[in-house]
Design a protein around this motif. Sequence first.
Motif, mmCIF file in Angstrom:
data_model
loop_
_atom_site.group_PDB
_atom_site.id
_atom_site.type_symbol
_atom_site.label_atom_id
_atom_site.label_comp_id
_atom_site.label_asym_id
_atom_site.label_seq_id
_atom_site.Cartn_x
_atom_site.Cartn_y
_atom_site.Cartn_z
ATOM 1 N N GLU A 117 -0.236 5.427 8.658
ATOM 2 C CA GLU A 117 -1.237 4.492 8.988
ATOM 3 C C GLU A 117 -2.437 5.194 8.454
ATOM 4 O O GLU A 117 -2.797 6.311 8.347
ATOM 5 C CB GLU A 117 -1.467 4.455 10.571
ATOM 6 C CG GLU A 117 -0.294 3.504 11.119
ATOM 7 C CD GLU A 117 -0.774 3.267 12.683
ATOM 8 O OE1 GLU A 117 0.320 2.636 13.177
ATOM 9 O OE2 GLU A 117 -1.778 3.654 13.216
ATOM 10 N N SER A 118 -3.150 4.104 7.851
ATOM 11 C CA SER A 118 -4.693 4.524 7.248
ATOM 12 C C SER A 118 -5.644 4.087 8.652
ATOM 13 O O SER A 118 -5.421 4.144 9.627
ATOM 14 C CB SER A 118 -4.921 3.697 6.167
ATOM 15 O OG SER A 118 -5.578 2.157 6.616
ATOM 16 N N GLU A 177 -4.298 -3.960 8.277
ATOM 17 C CA GLU A 177 -3.017 -3.326 7.619
ATOM 18 C C GLU A 177 -2.084 -3.495 8.686
ATOM 19 O O GLU A 177 -2.153 -3.486 9.843
ATOM 20 C CB GLU A 177 -3.246 -1.886 7.881
ATOM 21 C CG GLU A 177 -2.249 -0.777 7.403
ATOM 22 C CD GLU A 177 -2.768 0.627 7.447
ATOM 23 O OE1 GLU A 177 -1.614 1.568 7.010
ATOM 24 O OE2 GLU A 177 -3.730 0.945 8.267
ATOM 25 N N ALA A 196 -1.442 -7.268 9.915
ATOM 26 C CA ALA A 196 -2.018 -6.895 8.514
ATOM 27 C C ALA A 196 -3.286 -8.290 8.691
ATOM 28 O O ALA A 196 -4.421 -8.022 8.352
ATOM 29 C CB ALA A 196 -1.592 -6.744 7.544
ATOM 30 N N LEU A 211 -1.408 -4.301 3.135
ATOM 31 C CA LEU A 211 -3.133 -4.411 3.048
ATOM 32 C C LEU A 211 -3.144 -5.622 3.011
ATOM 33 O O LEU A 211 -2.756 -6.337 2.003
ATOM 34 C CB LEU A 211 -3.862 -3.403 2.126
ATOM 35 C CG LEU A 211 -5.202 -3.357 2.159
ATOM 36 C CD1 LEU A 211 -5.561 -2.773 3.499
ATOM 37 C CD2 LEU A 211 -5.609 -2.463 0.973
ATOM 38 N N SER A 270 3.227 0.551 3.727
ATOM 39 C CA SER A 270 2.346 -0.632 4.392
ATOM 40 C C SER A 270 1.899 -1.900 3.715
ATOM 41 O O SER A 270 2.195 -1.926 2.273
ATOM 42 C CB SER A 270 1.092 0.230 4.871
ATOM 43 O OG SER A 270 1.513 1.397 5.541
ATOM 44 N N CYS A 281 2.432 -1.942 9.120
ATOM 45 C CA CYS A 281 3.557 -1.073 8.643
ATOM 46 C C CYS A 281 4.874 -1.597 9.017
ATOM 47 O O CYS A 281 5.315 -1.395 10.194
ATOM 48 C CB CYS A 281 3.385 0.452 9.284
ATOM 49 S SG CYS A 281 1.766 1.114 8.919
ATOM 50 N N SER A 293 1.064 -2.207 15.340
ATOM 51 C CA SER A 293 1.842 -2.801 14.077
ATOM 52 C C SER A 293 2.997 -3.504 14.511
ATOM 53 O O SER A 293 3.133 -4.436 14.351
ATOM 54 C CB SER A 293 2.042 -1.873 12.948
ATOM 55 O OG SER A 293 2.670 -2.435 11.828
ATOM 56 N N LEU A 302 0.884 -1.295 -0.113
ATOM 57 C CA LEU A 302 0.095 0.054 0.090
ATOM 58 C C LEU A 302 0.968 1.104 0.296
ATOM 59 O O LEU A 302 1.735 1.453 0.760
ATOM 60 C CB LEU A 302 -0.942 -0.100 1.222
ATOM 61 C CG LEU A 302 -1.977 1.077 1.375
ATOM 62 C CD1 LEU A 302 -3.222 0.928 0.140
ATOM 63 C CD2 LEU A 302 -2.669 1.097 2.802
ATOM 64 N N TYR A 337 -10.547 -6.408 6.222
ATOM 65 C CA TYR A 337 -9.458 -5.752 5.915
ATOM 66 C C TYR A 337 -8.447 -5.310 7.070
ATOM 67 O O TYR A 337 -8.971 -5.295 8.214
ATOM 68 C CB TYR A 337 -9.623 -4.334 5.158
ATOM 69 C CG TYR A 337 -10.344 -4.441 4.020
ATOM 70 C CD1 TYR A 337 -9.596 -4.715 2.741
ATOM 71 C CD2 TYR A 337 -11.748 -4.628 3.767
ATOM 72 C CE1 TYR A 337 -10.288 -4.702 1.451
ATOM 73 C CE2 TYR A 337 -12.292 -4.632 2.516
ATOM 74 C CZ TYR A 337 -11.627 -4.882 1.538
ATOM 75 O OH TYR A 337 -12.304 -4.896 0.057
#
Length: 374
Positions: free
Chosen positions: A303-304, A50, A106, A36, A34, A52, A273, A14, A48
Amino acid sequence: MRNSALKQIAYQRLAIPFRTGFKHAQAERNSTASILVRATTEAGLHGYGEGCPRHYVTGETLDSAMDFLRMHAASVQREVHSVDTLRDWMLNHEFEIDHNPAAWCALELALLDVFAQSQQQPVEALLNLPALHGVFRYTAVIGDCDAKTFALLFERYLSLGMHDFKIKLGGDLRRDRDKCSILAAHTNNTLRVRADANNLWRNAEEAVTYLNKLDYSFWALEEPVRAGDFAALTRVRGSLEIPIVLDESVTRLEHLDPLHKEPHRWIINLRISKMGGLLRSLTFAEAACACGVPLIIGAQVGESSLLTRAALSLVNAQRTSVLAQEGAFGTHLLAHDVCTAPLMFGNHGLLYAQQPSPGWGISADSASTNFKSS
């Protein structure tokens, strides 16, 4: 109850551009870096997650994270179909997760999302955690930048009503002094500032000499010397008489051992993470609180909303032990988010808990994704 048997685990890198670059002593970034993951059930539900990977934190890279997923996704798809079997898989693969925590994070978050959706409940209910409630207050974080940029960002955060700050020190004495002068000129006595050096100095003496030259009273100092050098960290703490925030120095449960003697003098920056997902983070947070070490719930730069949402579960479960919270930048920093309605702080750095909905309760936009599958 819907079928939670897994049909597919897919994953991709990502990379979302930042609206402005971000720099600290260990890295400079202009986009996310990242992984995903998307988990899909036989019933057609998508979850979903995530992670990092950061080589200077856990030794991971994007390549190693992708390798981990290529190696283990098929096994997880076959063997994991509930929280109990997820915990079993984690126990049987502890060594691999220890060395690939962001990659596992993730995958785990995607599984928790889709399992909770299958049960038609939020992740908190799935894990018997308190339901999300109330308000979450975030820290303003300013990277290592020149005085003009620093002043602009500082004023922007102040205009939002934010007074809790974390600044990055870069090792350029003149530039770091300029930052401190800008902070000192602000007369509002509600300002609370901590500094993060990202393992900048070689030893305690070098760190203390430099920090004394800044002539600014930070309320806490994060990672001034080499990660894990607790003798040097203790000397810095004693000389400056402020708590030391541990981030890169604490990534596993055994890293709590040196903190038991004087727990109140340390603070742990706990990032989901780097710890290897929410379940391991919850276990670690309970252990830290049991020995009296307070927490900052941190975030990796870029980060999202997926990791922002997972961190809310952790903060919500440990509110009395959390001194500060980082993250929730959403499109304040990112050109766009993977989620259609980004989770991000507003005025005063506040994010309000929403009405709970199944899974993480947020919709990921997979229209432009390029997933590889197990």
